[in-house]
Design a protein around this motif. Structure first.
Motif, PDB file in Angstrom:
ATOM      1  N   ASP A 142       0.881  -1.159   0.153  1.00 21.98           N
ATOM      2  CA  ASP A 142       0.018  -0.072  -0.089  1.00 21.98           C
ATOM      3  C   ASP A 142       0.888   1.209  -0.001  1.00 21.98           C
ATOM      4  N   SER A 143       0.561   2.279  -0.974  1.00 24.56           N
ATOM      5  CA  SER A 143       1.157   3.542  -0.865  1.00 24.56           C
ATOM      6  C   SER A 143       0.131   4.510  -1.563  1.00 24.56           C
ATOM      7  N   HIS A 144       0.607   5.788  -1.411  1.00 24.04           N
ATOM      8  CA  HIS A 144      -0.253   6.765  -2.144  1.00 24.04           C
ATOM      9  C   HIS A 144       0.490   7.041  -3.467  1.00 24.04           C
ATOM     10  N   LEU A 145       1.803   6.753  -3.578  1.00 28.63           N
ATOM     11  CA  LEU A 145       2.463   6.894  -4.748  1.00 28.63           C
ATOM     12  C   LEU A 145       2.522   6.141  -5.895  1.00 28.63           C
ATOM     13  N   PRO A 146       2.529   6.595  -7.235  1.00 29.16           N
ATOM     14  CA  PRO A 146       2.700   5.621  -8.326  1.00 29.16           C
ATOM     15  C   PRO A 146       4.079   4.787  -8.035  1.00 29.16           C
ATOM     16  N   VAL A 147       3.974   3.764  -8.721  1.00 29.02           N
ATOM     17  CA  VAL A 147       5.200   2.858  -8.819  1.00 29.02           C
ATOM     18  C   VAL A 147       5.412   2.552 -10.301  1.00 29.02           C
ATOM     19  N   HIS A 148       6.679   2.683 -10.551  1.00 31.20           N
ATOM     20  CA  HIS A 148       7.301   2.689 -11.998  1.00 31.20           C
ATOM     21  C   HIS A 148       8.362   1.595 -12.169  1.00 31.20           C
ATOM     22  N   VAL A 149       8.196   0.489 -13.052  1.00 31.44           N
ATOM     23  CA  VAL A 149       8.971  -0.443 -13.426  1.00 31.44           C
ATOM     24  C   VAL A 149       9.954   0.095 -14.655  1.00 31.44           C
ATOM     25  N   SER A 150      11.162   0.218 -14.440  1.00 31.41           N
ATOM     26  CA  SER A 150      11.852   0.742 -15.472  1.00 31.41           C
ATOM     27  C   SER A 150      12.771  -0.485 -15.929  1.00 31.41           C
ATOM     28  N   GLY A 151      12.979  -0.895 -17.285  1.00 32.01           N
ATOM     29  CA  GLY A 151      13.969  -1.802 -17.667  1.00 32.01           C
ATOM     30  C   GLY A 151      15.509  -1.398 -18.054  1.00 32.01           C
ATOM     31  N   CYS A 152      15.783   0.147 -17.801  1.00 35.59           N
ATOM     32  CA  CYS A 152      17.020   0.761 -17.837  1.00 35.59           C
ATOM     33  C   CYS A 152      17.237   2.078 -17.295  1.00 35.59           C
ATOM     34  N   GLU A 153      18.310   2.435 -17.102  1.00 36.13           N
ATOM     35  CA  GLU A 153      18.453   3.780 -16.434  1.00 36.13           C
ATOM     36  C   GLU A 153      17.836   4.999 -16.987  1.00 36.13           C
ATOM     37  N   ARG A 154      17.147   4.821 -18.426  1.00 35.40           N
ATOM     38  CA  ARG A 154      16.454   6.001 -19.109  1.00 35.40           C
ATOM     39  C   ARG A 154      15.204   6.066 -18.351  1.00 35.40           C
ATOM     40  N   ARG A 155      14.514   5.198 -17.902  1.00 34.20           N
ATOM     41  CA  ARG A 155      13.378   5.259 -17.149  1.00 34.20           C
ATOM     42  C   ARG A 155      12.302   5.897 -18.107  1.00 34.20           C
ATOM     43  N   CYS A 156      12.154   5.373 -19.146  1.00 31.90           N
ATOM     44  CA  CYS A 156      10.899   6.194 -20.222  1.00 31.90           C
ATOM     45  C   CYS A 156       9.813   6.047 -19.257  1.00 31.90           C
ATOM     46  N   GLY A 157       8.744   7.026 -19.585  1.00 26.70           N
ATOM     47  CA  GLY A 157       7.319   6.951 -19.298  1.00 26.70           C
ATOM     48  C   GLY A 157       7.189   7.152 -17.722  1.00 26.70           C
ATOM     49  N   THR A 158       8.070   7.432 -17.060  1.00 26.61           N
ATOM     50  CA  THR A 158       7.939   7.762 -15.661  1.00 26.61           C
ATOM     51  C   THR A 158       6.782   8.992 -15.493  1.00 26.61           C
ATOM     52  N   PRO A 159       6.114   8.885 -14.364  1.00 27.14           N
ATOM     53  CA  PRO A 159       4.947   9.984 -13.905  1.00 27.14           C
ATOM     54  C   PRO A 159       5.687  11.396 -13.842  1.00 27.14           C
ATOM     55  N   GLU A 160       4.965  12.385 -14.041  1.00 30.09           N
ATOM     56  CA  GLU A 160       5.725  13.551 -13.616  1.00 30.09           C
ATOM     57  C   GLU A 160       5.514  14.019 -12.315  1.00 30.09           C
ATOM     58  N   THR A 161       4.782  13.150 -11.645  1.00 29.71           N
ATOM     59  CA  THR A 161       5.027  13.633  -9.979  1.00 29.71           C
ATOM     60  C   THR A 161       5.952  12.691  -9.357  1.00 29.71           C
ATOM     61  N   ALA A 162       6.109  12.960  -8.001  1.00 27.79           N
ATOM     62  CA  ALA A 162       6.717  11.976  -7.359  1.00 27.79           C
ATOM     63  C   ALA A 162       6.195  10.527  -7.470  1.00 27.79           C
ATOM     64  N   TYR A 163       7.316   9.440  -7.423  1.00 22.56           N
ATOM     65  CA  TYR A 163       6.914   8.147  -7.729  1.00 22.56           C
ATOM     66  C   TYR A 163       7.990   7.412  -7.347  1.00 22.56           C
ATOM     67  N   VAL A 164       7.736   5.888  -6.912  1.00 21.05           N
ATOM     68  CA  VAL A 164       8.641   4.934  -6.539  1.00 21.05           C
ATOM     69  C   VAL A 164       9.182   4.390  -7.642  1.00 21.05           C
ATOM     70  N   ASP A 165      10.483   4.220  -7.547  1.00 25.44           N
ATOM     71  CA  ASP A 165      11.378   3.845  -8.755  1.00 25.44           C
ATOM     72  C   ASP A 165      11.841   2.504  -8.560  1.00 25.44           C
ATOM     73  N   VAL A 166      11.418   1.533  -9.287  1.00 26.63           N
ATOM     74  CA  VAL A 166      11.812   0.028  -9.442  1.00 26.63           C
ATOM     75  C   VAL A 166      12.627  -0.126 -10.593  1.00 26.63           C
ATOM     76  N   LEU A 167      13.931  -0.139 -10.523  1.00 26.09           N
ATOM     77  CA  LEU A 167      14.852  -0.267 -11.760  1.00 26.09           C
ATOM     78  C   LEU A 167      15.571  -1.558 -11.951  1.00 26.09           C
ATOM     79  N   GLU A 168      15.451  -2.043 -12.968  1.00 22.31           N
ATOM     80  CA  GLU A 168      15.864  -3.337 -13.489  1.00 22.31           C
ATOM     81  C   GLU A 168      15.926  -4.392 -12.422  1.00 22.31           C
ATOM     82  N   PRO A 169      14.693  -4.619 -11.840  1.00 21.37           N
ATOM     83  CA  PRO A 169      14.944  -5.718 -10.798  1.00 21.37           C
ATOM     84  C   PRO A 169      14.993  -7.177 -11.520  1.00 21.37           C
ATOM     85  N   THR A 170      15.642  -7.867 -10.892  1.00 22.71           N
ATOM     86  CA  THR A 170      15.988  -9.293 -11.671  1.00 22.71           C
ATOM     87  C   THR A 170      15.196 -10.426 -11.244  1.00 22.71           C
ATOM     88  N   SER A 171      14.032 -10.083 -10.283  1.00 23.60           N
ATOM     89  CA  SER A 171      13.095 -10.923  -9.872  1.00 23.60           C
ATOM     90  C   SER A 171      11.915 -10.173  -8.917  1.00 23.60           C
TER      91      SER A 171
END
Length: 329
Positions: free
Chosen positions: A275-304
């Motif tokens: 649970d959280s009030h913030l968006p969560v964004h899964v990114s496949g690389c450091e470019r982080r394409c398509g991230t929200p324009e507001t504050a968000y939680v960053d999930v970067l290149e998770p292996t599992s």
């Protein structure tokens, strides 16, 4: 699948290149490509609920139509870049924070402020002056940017356009994006912004047209009673759904830069998303394409899945959400 973009556009991937005549003719037959010469510059984002509730100061639907028609009617404006963006906010503050080249925000009934780029000041206008004012600024931009391929946006110019701007852009509260019933109308989110055939079939049972929002949802006039059927098709109608705040970049196999299938990871993550009030964004690389324009939680290149949950837990413990300037892409 049809992908909804952060500019309220529809994107179809996987078509043949070059596009075959039958495919091209079928797309044009939808009416979504009314201008062969200006299609790339018809980039207008407006408050999606304008005219459907009382949260804004003005009904911008006629202004949107007038601006689109006026841009398409001027041959020189076909030289605007494909990333040039017009934004029209009815005063509720839902889209004025979108990085834009030329924008308008209503400040009261029948009036508002036009601005260029990210300036804090603009020009006070009546509602009937919005389109002529924006067109004049667009013409000036085209003239000053002519011949310089490095200038894509108003803020790329070496000096402001439009002369002295004295009206201050109002500071508006952070916007909310309603889901579910909005009076007699309906707003639904599209998981990962991917509109599937079953979604479209359900929409077709209840409405003839939809408004696509910049936050990858749909607004349908007079369709509140259709919400149970729309939810059954997989569209999101409730704010407490994980799909209301879970996002992902294109990922594999569509993007060669990505380290993983981000959408598959998001589908694994959805049932166990903390649970959280913030968006969560899964990114496949450091470019982080398509991230929200507001504050968000960053999930970067998770292996599992465990690695993704660990990243979420670590950021929650440190309040490590990211906030970024909205991309121009």
């Amino acid at each position: 699948m049809i992908q909804l973009t952060s500019r309220g556009a529809l994107q179809v991937r996987g078509l043949p290149d070059p596009l075959t005549p039958p495919a091209r003719d079928a797309i044009r037959a939808t009416g979504l490509v009314p201008s062969a010469t200006h299609e790339l510059v018809r980039n207008v984002v407006a408050s999606p609920l304008s005219g459907l509730d009382d949260a804004g100061h003005a009904d911008l639907r006629p202004v949107v139509d007038a601006l689109d028609a006026a841009v398409c009617a001027e041959p020189d404006l076909g030289r605007l870049g494909g990333r040039f963006l017009f934004v029209l906010d009815d005063g509720r503050g839902d889209v004025i924070g979108t990085p834009a080249d030329l924008s308008f925000v209503a400040t009261g009934p029948g009036r508002g402020v036009v601005r260029a780029g990210r300036s804090e000041h603009g020009w006070e206008v009546r509602l009937d002056e919005v389109v002529p004012t924006i067109l004049g600024l667009a013409r000036e931009f085209v003239g000053r940017a002519a011949g310089d391929e490095s200038i894509w946006h108003v803020d790329d110019l070496d000096a402001p356009i439009g002369g002295r701007a004295t009206a201050r852009i109002p500071v508006l509260p952070d916007p909310t994006h309603p889901l579910g019933a909005v009076g007699a109308h309906a707003a639904v989110a599209v998981p990962l912004g991917l509109l599937r055939p079953d979604h479209v079939t359900a929409l077709g049972r209840h409405v003839e047209s939809v408004r696509v929002t910049p936050w990858r949802s749909l607004v349908m006039e007079g369709a509140a009673s259709a919400l149970p059927d729309l939810e059954a098709s997989g569209l999101v109608t409730r704010r407490d759904s994980p799909w209301a705040r879970l996002h992902a970049c294109t990922g594999l196999p569509g993007c060669a830069r990505s380290a993983l299938d981000t959408r598959a990871m998001a589908r694994e993550l959805a049932p166990v998303l903390p649970d959280s009030h913030l968006p969560v964004h899964v990114s496949g690389c450091e470019r982080r394409c398509g991230t929200p324009e507001t504050a968000y939680v960053d999930v970067l290149e998770p292996t599992s899945l465990d690695a993704a949950l660990q990243q979420l837990a670590a950021q929650s413990a440190k309040d490590g959400s990211r906030r970024v300037e909205g991309p121009w892409t």
